[in-house]
Structure formats: structure tokens, C-alpha cells
Design an enzyme around this catalytic site. Structure first.
Site, PDB file in Angstrom:
ATOM      1  N   PHE A 149      15.930  63.273 -16.412  1.00 17.57           N
ATOM      2  CA  PHE A 149      17.148  64.091 -16.287  1.00 17.57           C
ATOM      3  C   PHE A 149      16.849  65.582 -16.189  1.00 17.57           C
ATOM      4  O   PHE A 149      17.673  66.356 -15.708  1.00 17.57           O
ATOM      5  CB  PHE A 149      18.079  63.842 -17.501  1.00 17.57           C
ATOM      6  CG  PHE A 149      17.674  64.591 -18.747  1.00 17.57           C
ATOM      7  CD1 PHE A 149      18.041  65.920 -18.944  1.00 17.57           C
ATOM      8  CD2 PHE A 149      16.892  63.986 -19.731  1.00 17.57           C
ATOM      9  CE1 PHE A 149      17.652  66.618 -20.076  1.00 17.57           C
ATOM     10  CE2 PHE A 149      16.503  64.678 -20.865  1.00 17.57           C
ATOM     11  CZ  PHE A 149      16.877  66.003 -21.036  1.00 17.57           C
ATOM     12  N   LYS A 173      15.337  56.439  -7.699  1.00 18.37           N
ATOM     13  CA  LYS A 173      16.206  55.987  -8.804  1.00 18.37           C
ATOM     14  C   LYS A 173      16.274  57.177  -9.762  1.00 18.37           C
ATOM     15  O   LYS A 173      15.411  57.365 -10.614  1.00 18.37           O
ATOM     16  CB  LYS A 173      15.582  54.760  -9.488  1.00 18.37           C
ATOM     17  CG  LYS A 173      16.566  53.846 -10.221  1.00 18.37           C
ATOM     18  CD  LYS A 173      17.418  54.528 -11.273  1.00 18.37           C
ATOM     19  CE  LYS A 173      16.670  54.810 -12.553  1.00 18.37           C
ATOM     20  NZ  LYS A 173      17.457  55.647 -13.505  1.00 18.37           N
ATOM     21  N   GLU A 176      20.313  58.541 -14.694  1.00 17.54           N
ATOM     22  CA  GLU A 176      21.745  58.224 -14.696  1.00 17.54           C
ATOM     23  C   GLU A 176      22.554  59.310 -15.416  1.00 17.54           C
ATOM     24  O   GLU A 176      23.777  59.288 -15.384  1.00 17.54           O
ATOM     25  CB  GLU A 176      21.990  56.839 -15.322  1.00 17.54           C
ATOM     26  CG  GLU A 176      21.600  56.679 -16.789  1.00 17.54           C
ATOM     27  CD  GLU A 176      20.094  56.407 -17.018  1.00 17.54           C
ATOM     28  OE1 GLU A 176      19.269  56.863 -16.207  1.00 17.54           O
ATOM     29  OE2 GLU A 176      19.768  55.767 -18.037  1.00 17.54           O
ATOM     30  N   SER A 226       9.566  59.975 -20.184  1.00 20.25           N
ATOM     31  CA  SER A 226       8.971  60.032 -21.521  1.00 20.25           C
ATOM     32  C   SER A 226       7.745  59.114 -21.615  1.00 20.25           C
ATOM     33  O   SER A 226       7.619  58.151 -20.838  1.00 20.25           O
ATOM     34  CB  SER A 226      10.024  59.620 -22.551  1.00 20.25           C
ATOM     35  OG  SER A 226      10.490  58.327 -22.256  1.00 20.25           O
ATOM     36  N   CYS A 281       9.145  69.608 -19.508  1.00 22.94           N
ATOM     37  CA  CYS A 281       7.907  68.952 -19.939  1.00 22.94           C
ATOM     38  C   CYS A 281       6.782  69.956 -20.096  1.00 22.94           C
ATOM     39  O   CYS A 281       5.777  69.680 -20.720  1.00 22.94           O
ATOM     40  CB  CYS A 281       7.495  67.882 -18.943  1.00 22.94           C
ATOM     41  SG  CYS A 281       7.028  68.579 -17.366  1.00 22.94           S
ATOM     42  N   GLU A 382       7.519  64.785 -29.648  1.00 26.05           N
ATOM     43  CA  GLU A 382       8.047  65.621 -28.578  1.00 26.05           C
ATOM     44  C   GLU A 382       9.540  65.781 -28.859  1.00 26.05           C
ATOM     45  O   GLU A 382      10.313  64.825 -28.719  1.00 26.05           O
ATOM     46  CB  GLU A 382       7.861  64.961 -27.205  1.00 26.05           C
ATOM     47  CG  GLU A 382       8.375  65.862 -26.100  1.00 26.05           C
ATOM     48  CD  GLU A 382       8.417  65.212 -24.712  1.00 26.05           C
ATOM     49  OE1 GLU A 382       8.670  64.008 -24.618  1.00 26.05           O
ATOM     50  OE2 GLU A 382       8.207  65.945 -23.728  1.00 26.05           O
TER      51      GLU A 382
HETATM   52  P1  NAD Z   1      13.265  58.795 -19.863  1.00 25.72           P
HETATM   53  O1  NAD Z   1      11.890  58.247 -20.005  1.00 25.72           O
HETATM   54  O2  NAD Z   1      14.281  58.419 -20.863  1.00 25.72           O
HETATM   55  O3  NAD Z   1      13.885  58.382 -18.428  1.00 25.72           O
HETATM   56  C1  NAD Z   1      13.204  58.632 -17.225  1.00 25.72           C
HETATM   57  C2  NAD Z   1      13.666  57.634 -16.169  1.00 25.72           C
HETATM   58  O4  NAD Z   1      13.326  56.317 -16.597  1.00 25.72           O
HETATM   59  C3  NAD Z   1      15.174  57.624 -15.933  1.00 25.72           C
HETATM   60  O5  NAD Z   1      15.401  57.454 -14.551  1.00 25.72           O
HETATM   61  C4  NAD Z   1      15.665  56.420 -16.730  1.00 25.72           C
HETATM   62  O6  NAD Z   1      16.796  55.810 -16.158  1.00 25.72           O
HETATM   63  C5  NAD Z   1      14.480  55.479 -16.686  1.00 25.72           C
HETATM   64  N1  NAD Z   1      14.316  54.678 -17.903  1.00 25.72           N
HETATM   65  C6  NAD Z   1      14.687  55.007 -19.165  1.00 25.72           C
HETATM   66  N2  NAD Z   1      14.324  54.038 -20.029  1.00 25.72           N
HETATM   67  C7  NAD Z   1      13.711  53.080 -19.310  1.00 25.72           C
HETATM   68  C8  NAD Z   1      13.105  51.830 -19.628  1.00 25.72           C
HETATM   69  N3  NAD Z   1      13.068  51.388 -20.873  1.00 25.72           N
HETATM   70  N4  NAD Z   1      12.559  51.105 -18.621  1.00 25.72           N
HETATM   71  C9  NAD Z   1      12.584  51.559 -17.357  1.00 25.72           C
HETATM   72  N5  NAD Z   1      13.145  52.731 -16.990  1.00 25.72           N
HETATM   73  C10 NAD Z   1      13.692  53.489 -17.950  1.00 25.72           C
HETATM   74  O7  NAD Z   1      13.107  60.398 -19.766  1.00 25.72           O
HETATM   75  P2  NAD Z   1      14.257  61.501 -19.764  1.00 25.72           P
HETATM   76  O8  NAD Z   1      14.840  61.594 -21.120  1.00 25.72           O
HETATM   77  O9  NAD Z   1      15.147  61.315 -18.602  1.00 25.72           O
HETATM   78  O10 NAD Z   1      13.384  62.810 -19.462  1.00 25.72           O
HETATM   79  C11 NAD Z   1      12.728  63.542 -20.453  1.00 25.72           C
HETATM   80  C12 NAD Z   1      11.283  63.112 -20.601  1.00 25.72           C
HETATM   81  O11 NAD Z   1      10.598  63.254 -19.355  1.00 25.72           O
HETATM   82  C13 NAD Z   1      10.498  63.971 -21.581  1.00 25.72           C
HETATM   83  O12 NAD Z   1       9.668  63.134 -22.339  1.00 25.72           O
HETATM   84  C14 NAD Z   1       9.688  64.885 -20.685  1.00 25.72           C
HETATM   85  O13 NAD Z   1       8.495  65.390 -21.272  1.00 25.72           O
HETATM   86  C15 NAD Z   1       9.380  63.970 -19.562  1.00 25.72           C
HETATM   87  N6  NAD Z   1       9.026  64.710 -18.364  1.00 25.72           N
HETATM   88  C16 NAD Z   1       7.730  64.719 -18.000  1.00 25.72           C
HETATM   89  C17 NAD Z   1       7.340  65.445 -16.893  1.00 25.72           C
HETATM   90  C18 NAD Z   1       5.917  65.481 -16.475  1.00 25.72           C
HETATM   91  O14 NAD Z   1       5.662  65.999 -15.408  1.00 25.72           O
HETATM   92  N7  NAD Z   1       4.981  64.973 -17.235  1.00 25.72           N
HETATM   93  C19 NAD Z   1       8.298  66.159 -16.144  1.00 25.72           C
HETATM   94  C20 NAD Z   1       9.634  66.101 -16.544  1.00 25.72           C
HETATM   95  C21 NAD Z   1       9.985  65.374 -17.661  1.00 25.72           C
END
Ligand code: NAD
Length: 497
Positions: A149, A173, A176, A226, A281, A382
Site C-alpha cells: 500500500f 495485483k 486492496e 512485508s 520501507c 518493523e
Molecule cells: P503486505 O505484505 O501486507 O501486503 C503486500 C501485498 O501482499 C498486498 O498486495 C496484499 O494484498 C498482499 N498480501 C497480504 N497478505 C498476503 C498473504 N498472506 N498472502 C498473499 N498475499 C498477501 O504489505 P503492506 O502492509 O501492503 O506494505 C507494507 C510492507 O511492505 C512493509 O513491511 C514495508 O517494509 C514493505 N515494503 C517493502 C519494500 C521494499 O522494497 N523492500 C517497499 C515497500 C514496502
């Protein structure tokens, strides 16, 4: 209230949703948009259309592809203000920060415009008598991008620009929680003249991702999110035979040596700790104060924090917007009580901001914690919010050991005037991206982005040259055109000498 659709064959696609999600304006708490969660039939239809498109797009000439990329770049730049408004309305970040996100995404598109150079193979003549060898980089086919997000426009562009430039069809994808900017991107790709079916958007949550991960017509997965989800995506995707890169979370340390300029340090720590409400991140979440710098540094950080205005991202006078959801805001705020219970010190308590906030938005003011140590929740986790922690150490070596022992390895920075110390830090630190007097060292698009350890699963960093490497596979062709009159049977293994 707006109702979103998916995007297939260069047009909105309603599908037959299994559920509807709600998208909230974090500055007011109001639900503004509903988003359909794709059924397996919807996912299959979108992947099938991408598969068809991939076949023609991969044989579209490099100059035609370059032309589309240049047109898309122009549209992105001329629509930046409108796109930033869409991002702010769903993510909450301030408008100027949303424009910054677009500018960094644009950089990725500009890099992808050089696709002809990135896709060049190699040629060697006469590796043996009359034998030549050349290599080509072929597109994979259908690539899925699953995005977080916090950068709803930039992270999709980290993936889609190079994946499409390399000749693949791309299925996005998006998160959401803030999916509308991905639909705006889809419209711009269509307006740029991209072949129908090459850029697609499908909405959903973990269930949609699970189906895509094992889909027989999907060749590769790029994931950013994450760490627990990244690890699971990598395991499930590779088990299903896909090429996977999965970027995870972070805990970025900024080391401050005793010789550093503390005004520069305080400006950097506040900007990198509280920009985008800490939901980056590459945000600095821990400042490692070496020697005696902690007290004067905390005083300088505190005076700057007192000047920050927390408010709606659409208000030009706001420096910092709300967090993404009420639940996330409450979880972030809970670290203040945990810190006190575990022996840390709360120097600035940002909860006063949401107590005072009457708009219903998910606000939390900047928080500053001191005396953190490994083993405390605010150090180990985090937090992903406007919480900056200070760890006090005595020496450079202690600072380095602390970072190298941390399971995350996304970004880090050192602030010093000592070139030798900076070089030693950059050489010895176990982290993928290092800043020297730069707090958020996100590499330029002509390099690649990626963390180490629990911040990335897979062999490729994202975007830049490694992006093209991830989205193509190489083929090596060995050829000769012998005179049949000189041909004979030879059971020996062919030698090149
Ligand atoms: P998230 O892991 O909750 O969700 C990321 C994506 O995965 C979304 O599209 C979500 O719908 C999907 N998703 C969520 N749970 C899932 C599951 N159990 N199985 C399959 N798909 C699933 O992350 P978020 O809260 O949207 O974003 C924040 C996180 O992203 C933080 O941990 C941040 O550090 C990380 N991030 C990392 C980078 C990087 O370059 N390393 C960049 C941006 C964000």
C-alpha cells in the site's frame, strides 16, 4: 461512492467478484471506494488475455516498444498532479510526497525507454573453426506483480516498466487498501498505445495472490511487501516452479558518528523518520548515536519535530499525513506503552495528535523513543509508522555489529565527516543499500534496488539492470555452416581448440 473494476484487454472488466473491499480516505475515515475481489474465473480470464498478448508483444519491434514507453513517460509526467491527488486520497501522504513518488516511478520508465540497449545480446565469432556463438534475452511471458500500500504507483512502476519493455505481459495485483492509482496507470498505458492485454490489473487479497502463485500460465512473480508474506510468496512461488523475487520489510539504522554535523543529522533523521508518516520501507527507524552525540542530537531532533504540522495530505500546509488505517495507527501507537514497560524512554508522544484530532482521520504525531535495545519490541519489530528510536552505543564497531546482527538488511546510512570511517562502514555492513550522509539511499533507476537478509528473498534485486535480468531468460545459440563434403562422424565431445 466510486466502484472500481479490474482492467483486462485495455478496458475496465467487472468480472464476478467473490467479495467487495472498502477503500478509506485516511484523513477522514470515510469509505470512498469499493473494490471487487476477483474470483478464480476472473483471474483465469485476465491471465489468459495476458498470455495471448504476451505472444504478440514479445515479437513487437524494439523501436515500437520504445515508442510506447516514451509516450507513457510523457503521459505520466503530464498527469503527475492528478495522479498525486489520487494517491493522497487513498494513502494519506501529503501531495508533495506523492509527487516525489511519481518522480521516482518516472525515473524507472525513463530507464526502461533504453530497452534496446538493455536487451542487446552478445556475439563471438570463431569460438572454434567456423563456429559462432550469440546470446539473446527473451521475454518470460506472463509476469505478476504484487504490490504494497505504501507506494501505490511507484512500486508497480518498479516492476511494470521493465517487465513490459522486455516484452512480457504484466498482471498487477495492487494493494486492496489504495488500488485506484493502478487503474489510472492502466488508462495511461492504453492511451500510450500499448497492445491490449499487456498491462492488466486484478484486485483482491491473499486469496487472489494464492491462485496466481500456482497458476500454470504465470511465469514469474515480483512481490514487494512485508517480510512474512514475502517469505511465504517466495516459498510457494518457487515450489510451483516460478521465477520469484520477493522484497520484504525493513528496520533501517542511521549511524551518527561523533564528528557529524548535528544540524545535518537532525534534518535528515526527521525527514527520513517521519516523511510519509514513516510508512516507507527505506524510512530511518533507528538512529544509532555513537559516543556522546545522543543528548545534543535528541535536542535538535525535538526542536524540529515541534515545528511539524500533522494534517490531511491534501492540505498544502501539512508536513505529515495520517496512517493507512485506524488499526495500523493503533498498533503503531501501542509501541509507546511497550517501550516504557520494557525500560525505554518516550521522549515525544505523538498520541496527543490523535487525541486532539476531530476529523476521524487516522492521525498519529511523530514519536521519539530513547534508550532502545535489541530485545525491546520497538527495536525488534518493523513498526512502519512515525516512530523514531535512538540506540546509544560507545563505538563505531558496536554500531556496525548492531546492524549486522539485525535480521533485516534493506537500507542503512552513516553520518560523518570522516571518509575512512564511511568507507569502512560501506564495506563491512551487511545491508543492500548504503547511504553516506544520505538517509534514504534509494538507488537511481539505472542501478537496482534490493535489501539483504530478511529484506529480500530471491537472487535478483528489483528494477534497473537486474530488473531486465529478472524479466528475461537468456538463450545461447551456437552455429556453423560447414561444407557437407568435409563432414564426418566423430563420437568425441566437441572441443573448441
Ligand atoms: P503486505 O505484505 O501486507 O501486503 C503486500 C501485498 O501482499 C498486498 O498486495 C496484499 O494484498 C498482499 N498480501 C497480504 N497478505 C498476503 C498473504 N498472506 N498472502 C498473499 N498475499 C498477501 O504489505 P503492506 O502492509 O501492503 O506494505 C507494507 C510492507 O511492505 C512493509 O513491511 C514495508 O517494509 C514493505 N515494503 C517493502 C519494500 C521494499 O522494497 N523492500 C517497499 C515497500 C514496502
Amino acid at each position: 461512492m466510486a466502484l472500481l473494476t479490474h482492467w483486462k484487454d485495455s478496458a475496465p472488466y467487472a468480472g464476478t467478484p467473490i467479495a467487495m473491499g472498502e477503500v478509506t480516505d485516511p484523513a477522514t475515515g470515510e469509505v470512498t471506494t469499493t473494490v471487487p475481489f476477483a474470483s478464480t474465473e476472473d483471474l483465469d480470464a485476465i491471465v489468459a488475455s495476458a498470455r495471448l498478448a504476451a505472444a504478440s508483444w514479445s515479437t513487437t519491434s524494439l523501436s515500437k516498444r520504445t515508442e510506447v514507453l516514451f509516450r507513457f513517460r510523457h503521459l505520466l509526467a503530464t498527469n503527475a498532479d492528478r495522479l498525486a491527488t489520487i494517491i493522497t486520497a487513498e494513502h494519506g501522504k501529503v501531495h508533495a510526497d506523492a509527487l516525489g513518488e511519481i518522480a521516482r516511478g518516472l525515473e524507472n520508465v525513463e530507464f526502461a525507454c533504453g530497452l534496446a540497449n538493455q536487451l542487446k545480446g552478445e556475439f563471438s565469432s570463431e569460438v572454434s573453426g567456423g563456429v559462432d556463438v550469440h546470446s539473446v534475452h527473451e521475454a518470460l511471458g506472463v509476469v505478476v506483480g504484487i504490490t504494497p500500500f505504501n507506494f501505490p504507483l511507484m512500486v508497480p512502476l518498479w516492476m511494470a516498466a521493465n517487465a513490459i519493455a522486455a516484452g512480457n505481459a504484466f498482471v498487477l495485483k495492487p494493494s486492496e487498501k489504495d488500488p485506484s492509482s493502478s487503474m489510472a496507470l492502466a488508462e495511461l498505458w492504453a492511451e500510450a498505445g500499448l497492445t491490449a492485454g499487456v498491462f492488466n490489473v486484478v484486485h483482491g487479497d491473499a486469496a487472489a495472490v494464492g491462485h496466481l502463485l500456482t497458476h500454470p500460465e504465470v511465469d514469474a512473480i515480483s512481490f514487494v511487501g512485508s517480510t512474512p508474506v514475502a517469505r511465504s510468496i517466495y516459498q510457494r512461488g518457487t515450489e510451483a516452479g516460478k521465477r520469484v523475487q520477493a522484497l520484504g520489510g525493513a528496520k533501517n539504522h542511521m549511524v551518527v558518528l561523533p564528528d557529524a554535523d548535528l544540524d545535518l543529522v537532525a534534518d535528515a533523521a526527521v525527514s527520513a523518520g517521519f516523511g510519509s508518516a514513516g510508512e516507507r520501507c527505506m524510512a530511518v527507524s533507528i538512529v544509532v548515536a555513537v559516543g556522546e552525540v545522543a543528548d545534543p542530537m535528541i535536542a535538535k531532533i525535538s526542536s524540529r519535530v515541534a515545528e511539524l504540522k500533522v494534517g490531511p495530505g491534501a492540505d498544502p500546509s501539512s508536513d505529515m499525513g495520517p496512517l493507512i488505517t485506524a488499526a495500523h495507527r493503533d498498533k503503531v501507537a501501542s509501541y509507546l506503552d511497550t517501550t516504557t514497560a520494557q525500560g525505554g524512554v518516550v521522549v515525544i508522544d505523538g498520541r496527543d495528535v490523535f487525541k486532539a484530532n476531530a476529523t476521524g482521520g487516522f492521525f498519529l504525531g511523530p514519536c521519539l523513543l530513547d534508550q532502545l535495545q535489541p530485545g525491546m519490541a520497538a527495536y525488534d519489530d518493523e513498526i512502519f509508522g512515525p516512530v523514531l528510536g535512538v540506540v546509544r552505543v560507545s563505538t563505531f564497531d558496536e554500531a556496525l555489529a548492531l546492524i549486522n546482527a539485525n535480521p533485516y538488511g534493506n537500507g542503512t546510512a552513516i553520518f560523518t565527516r570522516d571518509g575512512g570511517a564511511a568507507r569502512a562502514f560501506a564495506t563491512k555492513v551487511s545491508v543492500g543499500m548504503v547511504g553516506i550522509n544520505v538517509p534514504i539511499p534509494v538507488p537511481h533507476a539505472s542501478f537496482s534496488f534490493g535489501g539483504w537478509k530478511d529484506s529480500l528473498f530471491g537472487g535478483h534485486h528489483i528494477y534497473g539492470p537486474e530488473g531486465f535480468a529478472f524479466y528475461t531468460r537468456s538463450k545461447v545459440v551456437t552455429s556453423r555452416w560447414p561444407d557437407p563434403a568435409t563432414s564426418s562422424v566423430d563420437l568425441g565431445f566437441p572441443q573448441t581448440r
